[in-house]
Design a protein around this motif. Structure first.
Motif, PDB file in Angstrom:
ATOM      1  N   LYS A  59       0.806  -1.225   0.000  1.00  7.73           N
ATOM      2  CA  LYS A  59       0.000   0.000   0.000  1.00  7.73           C
ATOM      3  C   LYS A  59       0.837   1.273   0.000  1.00  7.73           C
ATOM      4  CE  LYS A  59      -4.287   1.605   0.180  1.00  7.73           C
ATOM      5  NZ  LYS A  59      -4.063   3.027   0.026  1.00  7.73           N
ATOM      6  N   PRO A  60       1.930   1.385   0.753  1.00  2.09           N
ATOM      7  CA  PRO A  60       2.702   2.634   0.720  1.00  2.09           C
ATOM      8  C   PRO A  60       3.229   2.971  -0.678  1.00  2.09           C
ATOM      9  CG  PRO A  60       3.304   1.355   2.656  1.00  2.09           C
ATOM     10  CD  PRO A  60       2.427   0.473   1.819  1.00  2.09           C
ATOM     11  N   GLY A  71      -5.684 -20.921  -0.739  1.00  2.00           N
ATOM     12  CA  GLY A  71      -5.759 -19.765   0.145  1.00  2.00           C
ATOM     13  C   GLY A  71      -5.673 -18.507  -0.689  1.00  2.00           C
ATOM     14  N   VAL A  72      -5.787 -17.358  -0.036  1.00  2.00           N
ATOM     15  CA  VAL A  72      -5.737 -16.078  -0.739  1.00  2.00           C
ATOM     16  C   VAL A  72      -4.630 -15.215  -0.141  1.00  2.00           C
ATOM     17  CG1 VAL A  72      -8.158 -16.157  -1.379  1.00  2.00           C
ATOM     18  CG2 VAL A  72      -7.511 -15.032   0.756  1.00  2.00           C
ATOM     19  N   HIS A  73      -4.023 -14.397  -0.997  1.00  2.00           N
ATOM     20  CA  HIS A  73      -2.933 -13.508  -0.572  1.00  2.00           C
ATOM     21  C   HIS A  73      -3.545 -12.335   0.191  1.00  2.00           C
ATOM     22  CE1 HIS A  73       0.271 -10.367  -1.397  1.00  2.00           C
ATOM     23  NE2 HIS A  73       0.908 -11.318  -0.755  1.00  2.00           N
ATOM     24  N   VAL A  74      -3.431 -12.381   1.499  1.00  2.00           N
ATOM     25  CA  VAL A  74      -4.142 -11.423   2.346  1.00  2.00           C
ATOM     26  C   VAL A  74      -3.802  -9.974   2.010  1.00  2.00           C
ATOM     27  CG1 VAL A  74      -4.486 -10.652   4.721  1.00  2.00           C
ATOM     28  CG2 VAL A  74      -4.502 -13.107   4.189  1.00  2.00           C
ATOM     29  N   ASP A 123      -8.871  -5.120   2.867  1.00  2.00           N
ATOM     30  CA  ASP A 123      -8.877  -3.661   2.808  1.00  2.00           C
ATOM     31  C   ASP A 123      -7.967  -3.104   3.907  1.00  2.00           C
ATOM     32  OD1 ASP A 123     -10.643  -1.315   1.530  1.00  2.00           O
ATOM     33  OD2 ASP A 123     -10.221  -0.857   3.641  1.00  2.00           O
ATOM     34  N   PRO A 124      -7.210  -2.051   3.615  1.00  2.00           N
ATOM     35  CA  PRO A 124      -6.311  -1.486   4.634  1.00  2.00           C
ATOM     36  C   PRO A 124      -7.031  -1.118   5.928  1.00  2.00           C
ATOM     37  CG  PRO A 124      -5.817  -0.540   2.489  1.00  2.00           C
ATOM     38  CD  PRO A 124      -7.060  -1.372   2.310  1.00  2.00           C
ATOM     39  N   LEU A 125      -8.295  -0.701   5.818  1.00  2.00           N
ATOM     40  CA  LEU A 125      -9.048  -0.360   7.021  1.00  2.00           C
ATOM     41  C   LEU A 125      -9.224  -1.579   7.914  1.00  2.00           C
ATOM     42  CD1 LEU A 125     -10.729   1.709   8.626  1.00  2.00           C
ATOM     43  CD2 LEU A 125     -12.701   1.072   7.210  1.00  2.00           C
ATOM     44  N   VAL A 126      -9.562  -2.712   7.317  1.00  2.00           N
ATOM     45  CA  VAL A 126      -9.728  -3.947   8.090  1.00  2.00           C
ATOM     46  C   VAL A 126      -8.374  -4.415   8.618  1.00  2.00           C
ATOM     47  CG1 VAL A 126     -10.557  -6.333   8.023  1.00  2.00           C
ATOM     48  CG2 VAL A 126     -11.736  -4.566   6.705  1.00  2.00           C
ATOM     49  N   TRP A 127      -7.349  -4.303   7.798  1.00  2.00           N
ATOM     50  CA  TRP A 127      -6.006  -4.725   8.214  1.00  2.00           C
ATOM     51  C   TRP A 127      -5.570  -3.964   9.465  1.00  2.00           C
ATOM     52  CZ3 TRP A 127      -2.462  -8.356   6.574  1.00  2.00           C
ATOM     53  CH2 TRP A 127      -1.143  -8.201   7.012  1.00  2.00           C
ATOM     54  N   ASP A 128      -5.725  -2.652   9.426  1.00  2.00           N
ATOM     55  CA  ASP A 128      -5.290  -1.842  10.572  1.00  2.00           C
ATOM     56  C   ASP A 128      -6.144  -2.106  11.805  1.00  2.00           C
ATOM     57  OD1 ASP A 128      -3.352  -0.696   8.972  1.00  2.00           O
ATOM     58  OD2 ASP A 128      -4.554   1.078   8.495  1.00  2.00           O
ATOM     59  N   LEU A 129      -7.420  -2.385  11.574  1.00  2.00           N
ATOM     60  CA  LEU A 129      -8.338  -2.563  12.685  1.00  2.00           C
ATOM     61  C   LEU A 129      -8.216  -3.935  13.338  1.00  2.00           C
ATOM     62  CD1 LEU A 129     -10.675  -0.764  13.856  1.00  2.00           C
ATOM     63  CD2 LEU A 129     -12.241  -2.145  12.474  1.00  2.00           C
TER      64      LEU A 129
END
Length: 865
Positions: free
Chosen positions: A33-34, A420-423, A428-434
């Motif tokens: 993401k960055p 499996g899936v590549h997380v 979504d970054p919002l879910v990842w951070d949360l």
């Protein structure tokens, strides 16, 4: 005016921001993401215009814009920081380097007909390609030394739009590889590297090799659109899954036989280690084994050439084959004469063509002797094979049981590794951070997902609503664009601005559209569906997407039927169909849906990873118990749609399962989403029970559906064992492979003489009880074989009314006496371990330390034979 010549001008970046070129050409930006944010910030408008492609973005900037960027000190510092981060990522030790020992392969070649890595490199059609892309990305993150091999399709898969009456339309925009994140593999003198295959009638199929960098993983893509080829050969890689049977065969020959040649060129030019394990992802690349056999049989290869049997033994030892289809109709099959025609042209000068044809022969009940079966060849060329979910492994063992006659289906040597899936690509970054802790070590991945239990209900609910609202806005924009292509005017499209509601339960359904996935099951009772959509208290809204294969008229008809329903002014604000489903759409769709719907005909879904992508974003699954959901549904992470009895007709089954779907939505899903009265926090309604299911889904499914788990399974269960076998087979100029091949030949020649002549047991009481011990004696004729060549087993367990053993166990009988003339007594104890009808039998199997499974040679002699 029309240009008479076209070429691509490369952007020259000033030194201060030159690393932008490296960042753009390594596809890690597609899941980092960055880096993606950096490109977005360079020019948000241009980023949107090039549909999120950094190579095209840099190419679209004017000289003045580039100079301005180069003079921005904050930007220059950010570029250097991200470039340093990329270099660290590419070279530091990861999971593989920290955890694997000397038995781990130095390189693994992964062959697939399609790769879904990013929408900026459209070389995929559906789940198989997305899985392959996730495989490469995850291998990169874990430091697993994979090299991908595929084809470069000039038009990729098709772009989908709709006619005014809802019929699917296909277009094939031509891709310019110079505008993609690809680098041409070149010889030392600068000329493009080439692979060449002979074709019938003295023709040649040549291909250049494009390299995409997927993080640490090189992906080699063969491209036949070069001046060396005649017009017909140039179109071999024109489009994914296009053309007729002959065209498809040429694609698969180029992938399977040209792919290993491309790998050898890549190793020669870059110094990269040669692959020690070859993974064939579905039958499309099955010919790779024949190319490797040819290499070992070639007397000019600087080694003692091998015979066919010796080379086949060596190749099989280091090969893994993954099957993805649960139905015979999904397997590529060619006319036997058609395959013979190509191999008689000199594709493998040292390999007997008849042997090649034997590999794909359907030598089993109901097989067609005139067909060449790519999956059958894949299984015969690989010592290790797997399906892509536990249920699919079971289905595959039954489907291919005919290749191992004499064995029960559960003994067929096809295991399973659930996809499996590549997380990082799909969460979504919002879910990842949360919800997910940053990765700190490899010790307990599951612990990272438990962070979600600390998130307050109000915060989690607000996050879910925010994702839903973003999806609603995206749907409105896409729907308006779709209607414009269908011929609607702006004056007709005011209604699209109010389509969907960010506070309504949102269900997603998106996938390819073959008939077995039942896109239109939801339309079985249109009036009942309308009542669900328009319910005044608990409304439901649906977002549907998917492509039908251009030649699948029935699939196109299903899309048209659904589109006509969604066009109804009464419900069009609650249900939409979005054309041209791709990765870019999916990255908004999965996080924005509250429920993911999947209703295939069980057991025809091999795995179905779309529901996994929803789960890692906090979406709950509503699915038939098929594919991955069959093994991971636990009653708290979603809902299982009951399936009708297998004896029901197709229409009866659809009626029953559609009714079950409606009932679940009306009485379970919607009530839980909207919560009970008084279910509030800070004055806002919050469905606590729903959020408890969301937490449970994230915490329990997150680590299980992650492709890190999948790749760990592949490494430990398949890649390392295949490497050990392959190295052993190849050592000392293939001494073990040669010896094993001769042993197999001797066993096959002697097997007709093997018989179980008599079996008796001592210690059987008149009223047997649990715990009684019997001594089983088997008198076996081995003929020219010795006791060291075989295993004699006693199989025992509960007996059915037809005398079939189930709940079966086995024990080995030891050689007890040489009776002369090739006859031997084998004996051993057997403990009665269960009550009820109990029975036993004896059988003989080949035995060698070089066999990966007792059933591998498909040789067995049962006492009843």
């Amino acid at each position: 005016m029309k240009a008479i010549r076209r070429f691509t001008v490369r952007t020259v970046l000033p030194e201060s921001i030159a690393p932008l070129g490296r960042l753009a050409r390594n596809l890690r930006w597609s899941w980092h993401k960055p880096t993606e944010d950096l490109f977005t910030q360079l020019s948000p408008r241009a980023w949107e215009a090039v549909h999120g492609d950094p190579v095209k973005l840099l190419g679209s900037l004017t000289r003045e814009e580039i100079q301005q960027l180069a003079q921005d000190p904050d930007l220059v510092a950010r570029v250097r920081e991200l470039d340093a981060d990329l270099q660290t990522y590419l070279h530091e030790p990861h999971w593989y380097q920290r955890t694997q020992g000397p038995d781990a392969p130095a390189a693994i070649a992964y062959f697939s007909a399609e790769y879904g890595i990013t929408s900026a490199l459209p070389q995929y059609s559906g789940g198989l390609g997305i899985l392959a892309g996730d495989h490469l990305k995850t291998a990169s993150d874990m430091g697993i030394p994979v090299l991908g091999v595929g084809l470069f399709y000039q038009a990729g898969y098709f772009k989908q739009s709709l006619s005014r009456d809802g019929w699917q339309q296909e277009t094939y925009p031509v891709l310019d590889p110079d505008e993609l994140p690809l680098t041409l593999l070149r010889e030392a003198d600068g000329t493009p590297a080439r692979v060449r295959l002979p074709l019938p009638d003295g023709r040649t199929l040549a291909a250049q090799i494009w390299r995409a960098d997927v993080g640490r993983v090189p992906l080699l893509l063969l491209d036949s659109n070069i001046p060396d080829n005649d017009d017909a050969a140039r179109t071999v890689t024109d489009r994914l899954y296009g053309g007729g049977s002959d065209h498809r065969l040429q694609q698969e020959l180029l992938l399977g036989m040209g792919g290993p040649r491309a790998l050898r060129i890549h190793s020669r030019l870059t110094g990269a280690p040669a692959p020690e394990v070859f993974h064939c992802n579905e039958g499309h690349a099955g010919f790779l084994g024949i190319e490797r056999v040819q290499e070992l049989m070639n007397p000019g290869a600087g080694r003692q050439p091998m015979t066919w049997d010796e080379a086949l033994t060596a190749v099989r030892a280091a090969t893994v084959f993954t099957t993805h289809t649960p139905v015979p109709a999904g397997i590529d099959r060619f006319e036997r004469a058609q395959v013979e025609h190509y191999f008689r042209a000199g594709l493998t000068p040292d390999v007997p063509v008849d042997r090649v044809l034997e590999l794909g022969a359907e030598t089993y009940p109901d097989g067609d002797p005139g067909k060449f079966n790519m999956a059958v060849m894949g299984l015969r060329l690989a010592q290790r094979a797997n399906g892509v979910a536990k249920l699919h492994g079971s289905v595959s063992r039954s489907m291919f049981q005919g290749l191992w006659q004499g064995f029960d289906a559960d003994e067929v040597p096809i295991t399973s590794v659930t996809n499996g899936v590549h997380v990082p690509s799909w969460i979504d970054p919002l879910v990842w951070d949360l919800a997910v802790e940053p990765e700190e070590n490899d010790a307990e991945p599951a612990a990272r997902w438990r962070k979600v239990y600390d998130v307050p209900d109000t915060e989690l609910w607000a996050a879910r609503r925010g994702l839903r609202e973003r999806l609603v806005l995206d749907v409105r924009e896409r729907l308006r664009a779709s209607w414009k292509k269908r011929g609607a005017t702006d004056a007709e499209l005011g209604w699209t601005a109010s389509v969907l509601d960010p506070d309504v339960l949102t269900i997603g359904f998106a996938r390819r559209v073959p008939t077995y996935k039942r896109l239109t099951l939801m339309l079985r009772d249109p009036e009942r569906l309308k009542r669900l959509l328009l319910d005044p208290r608990r409304p439901v809204q649906l977002v549907v997407a998917g492509k039908s294969h251009p030649a699948d008229e029935m699939g196109k008809r299903m899309i048209q039927d659904l589109v006509r329903f969604t066009d109804d002014p009464e419900v069009r604000h609650r249900i939409v169909f979005l054309p041209n489903y791709d990765i870019a759409m999916a990255r908004v769709l999965f996080p924005g849906c509250d429920v993911w719907l999947n209703n295939p005909l069980r057991p025809l879904e091999a795995c179905g990873t779309s529901g996994m992508k929803a789960a890692i974003n906090g979406g709950l699954n509503l699915s038939v118990l098929d594919g991955w959901w069959d093994e991971m549904y636990d009653g708290q992470n979603g809902w299982a749609i009951p399936t009708a009895d297998g004896k029901a007709s197709t229409d009866e089954r659809d009626d029953v399962e559609a009714a079950a779907l409606y009932e679940l939505l009306e009485n379970h899903v919607a009530p839980r989403f909207y919560g009970e009265s008084g279910d509030t926090a800070d004055g806002e309604p919050v469905p606590h029970q729903w959020l408890a299911m969301v937490r449970h889904t994230l915490a329990t499914l997150g680590p299980r559906v992650s492709s890190r788990r999948m790749l760990t399974d592949y490494v430990q269960q398949l890649y390392v064992p295949a490497c050990v076998s392959g190295r052993r087979a190849a050592a000392d100029d293939g001494a073990a492979a040669r010896a094993t091949a001769h042993w197999i030949e001797r066993v096959r020649l002697g097997w007709p003489e093997v018989h179980v002549e008599h079996v008796d047991a001592q210690g059987v009481h008149q009223e047997p009880q649990i715990g009684d011990e019997l001594r089983v004696n088997a008198y076996v004729r081995l003929g020219t074989l010795s006791p060291e060549d075989v295993t004699v087993q006693v199989g025992y367990g509960r007996v059915s009314e037809s005398d079939h053993l189930h709940e079966r166990s086995s024990a080995e009988l030891a050689p007890a006496q040489d009776l002369g003339e090739g006859r031997h007594l084998f004996s051993g104890p057997l403990t009665v371990d269960r009550s009820g009808p109990f029975g036993y039998t004896v059988r003989v199997l080949p035995r060698s330390s070089e066999l990966a499974d007792p059933a591998e040679l498909a040789l067995v002699r049962n006492a009843a034979d």
